[in-house]
Design an enzyme around this catalytic site. Structure first.
Site, PDB file in Angstrom:
ATOM      1  N   PHE A 158     -15.653  -1.537   8.413  1.00 55.05           N
ATOM      2  CA  PHE A 158     -14.819  -0.401   7.999  1.00 55.05           C
ATOM      3  C   PHE A 158     -14.333  -0.523   6.563  1.00 55.05           C
ATOM      4  O   PHE A 158     -14.026   0.472   5.907  1.00 55.05           O
ATOM      5  CB  PHE A 158     -13.618  -0.267   8.956  1.00 55.05           C
ATOM      6  N   LYS A 159     -14.293  -1.737   6.043  1.00 57.42           N
ATOM      7  CA  LYS A 159     -13.766  -1.924   4.690  1.00 57.42           C
ATOM      8  C   LYS A 159     -14.673  -1.304   3.636  1.00 57.42           C
ATOM      9  O   LYS A 159     -14.245  -1.034   2.513  1.00 57.42           O
ATOM     10  CB  LYS A 159     -13.531  -3.411   4.431  1.00 57.42           C
ATOM     11  N   ASP A 160     -15.934  -1.029   4.000  1.00 59.64           N
ATOM     12  CA  ASP A 160     -16.822  -0.330   3.077  1.00 59.64           C
ATOM     13  C   ASP A 160     -16.257   1.042   2.698  1.00 59.64           C
ATOM     14  O   ASP A 160     -16.478   1.527   1.586  1.00 59.64           O
ATOM     15  CB  ASP A 160     -18.207  -0.122   3.708  1.00 59.64           C
TER      16      ASP A 160
END
Length: 481
Positions: free
Chosen positions: A112-114
């Site tokens: 999700f950090k993308d």
């Protein structure tokens, strides 16, 4: 829209100033001076937007057009999401027993950090190109942040990134996603310590004000406001996907279940709530349960040590974003926030004042999951849906399975199961590996070891100085406005 420190010891800055700062100079975290409030008409209009368009609308509330014109902002966000595999950027899977899983992991590194880091990388590049400046990015990672941060800035001439990973505490895939990036501006250190231990040398370098200024240090951990800002969109999109209607009064409540480590995603949820989104938030953690104990008992204190769990990216003892949540609940009282955080910093133990604990428990629910709970949730989800959960997403599914409720509910899924083969095998499940991940094991790797007993801060300092000398860039200040 200006940004202030949660500890009140520094002047207000613009979005650009907050973006390039990471921690505020007084040790606090930047937050918007005011949280925009959205009316019902805006929520109804936004409910028809794609995830990509929602991010644009939200960012436009927090980034003034004088800094980034709206058309430019839209272009930067489109560019940020151009490498995502899913046409909708994120995807909601509706499974049996009311289990709604919002897949936030369709970016390059399957995490999700993308989402937030790809946008943040574009914002950084925009300002740096305008000013012809260079920054040194310093990142500690418990697993996914490092690779997402690397991908967001790899190959950029005006940024060098230094990443510390906790050797043996990441999965092999997570580590390879960092060490196989062979770029001149990417510097990976494999430290023989846990996630909290690798934060210490980073804090030490940021605390050295002269060094930080000389080499333009900044962070891409979720201390950086830009990441929190983008993550607010997760909660709006989850709400609009799962609410039964927007025509009733009051608007229906949707429960958002948030796997929690450093606390960035749950902070974004608290801000969304304050903006007027009718959500009920649940912070779910693994056996490293400081957030759960704080919500349940007001006990914000460290355990004796970090426990290694199947949900390794959440193996964190100090959820630094809790400071932002407390500041919000204290009505932006920076003096009291500073007092409480300094007390915690000194003793690593804090009993929340009774009134503050009451507000926190009204804002958040919480749940803790053991490795056994994680395995059972992964197994049940596969048996009922033929759907593989990563162990972090399984922490949220465990809450869903153990706390049945008629309220519509959405579980945020922070990573693809493909990154966590060991956890899948432990659950008796067969990993399904995409070719991009399979290819990692055959690629060249590069990293610098940091041994126990070595002065990690000094080793970092020397590498940063040597790189700056090589580039001829030390002392190129980035103005904090």
């Amino acid at each position: 829209m200006e940004y202030v420190s949660t500890r009140g010891g520094t002047g207000a800055v613009s979005f650009e100033g907050a973006l390039f700062s990471g921690y505020a100079p007084d040790g606090g975290l930047f937050m918007p001076q005011r949280i925009p409030s959205l009316d019902r008409d805006t929520l109804q209009r936004w409910s028809r937007l794609s995830y990509r368009e929602l991010v644009k609308e939200l960012c436009s509330l927090f980034i003034m057009t004088e800094l980034v014109p709206r058309s430019t902002l839209n272009d930067l966000i489109d560019r940020a999401f151009s490498r995502f595999r899913h046409k909708d950027v994120v995807h909601l899977s509706r499974l049996k027993d009311g289990l709604n899983v919002l897949e936030l992991w369709h970016g390059v590194t399957y995490a999700f950090k993308d989402l937030s880091l790809s946008c943040t990388g574009q914002f950084l590049q925009y300002f740096l190109e305008k000013k012809q400046k260079h920054v040194t990015i310093l990142v500690g990672t418990s697993g996914d942040t490092g690779s997402s941060a690397i991908e967001s800035v790899r190959g950029q001439k005006n940024m060098d990134i230094f990443v510390l990973l906790p050797k043996g505490f990441c999965t092999q895939i997570q580590e390879l996603q960092m060490t196989t990036v062979i770029e001149d501006n990417v510097h990976v250190f494999a430290a023989h310590g846990n996630s909290d231990e690798i934060d210490e040398p980073i804090k030490e370098l940021f605390a050295d004000v002269d060094f930080a200024r000389k080499y333009n240090l900044m962070s891409l951990n979720s201390v950086n406001w830009s990441r929190i800002m983008v993550q607010i969109a997760h909660h709006f999109y989850a709400y609009f996907q799962c609410t039964p209607s927007l025509d009733t009064t009051p608007l229906p409540v949707v429960e958002i279940v948030v796997p929690t480590g450093g606390g960035g995603n749950i902070t974004a949820g608290c801000i969304a709530q304050k903006m007027g989104l009718p959500i009920r938030l649940v912070a779910v953690v693994n056996s490293n349960d400081i957030v759960h104990r704080t919500v349940q008992h007001g006990d914000f204190s460290l355990s004796e040590s970090v426990k290694a769990t199947l949900a390794s990216a959440m193996d964190i003892q100090e959820p630094y974003n809790m400071e932002r949540i407390l500041w919000l609940l204290l009505g932006s009282d920076s003096r009291l926030t500073k007092t409480l955080m300094e007390r915690f910093s000194g003793s690593k133990s804090l009993k929340l004042p009774e009134d503050l604990h009451r507000k926190l428990s009204e804002t958040l629910r919480s749940c803790s999951a053991s490795d056994e709970d994680i395995v059972r949730a992964m197994q049940r989800c596969w048996e009922e849906n033929r759907y593989l959960l990563c162990p972090h997403s399984a922490v949220a599914a465990h809450y869903h399975y153990s706390q049945p409720d008629s309220t519509p509910r959405c579980c945020l899924a922070p990573a693809s199961a493909a990154k966590f083969q060991d956890a899948l095998l432990r659950a008796g499940l067969v990993p399904q590996l995409p070719p991009e991940i399979t290819a990692l094991t055959a690629m060249e790797t590069r990293s610098t070891p940091l041994e126990r007993g070595q002065d990690w801060a000094q080793a970092l300092r020397e590498q940063i100085e040597a790189t700056a000398q090589q580039r001829g860039i030390a002392g190129q200040g980035v103005t904090q406005t």
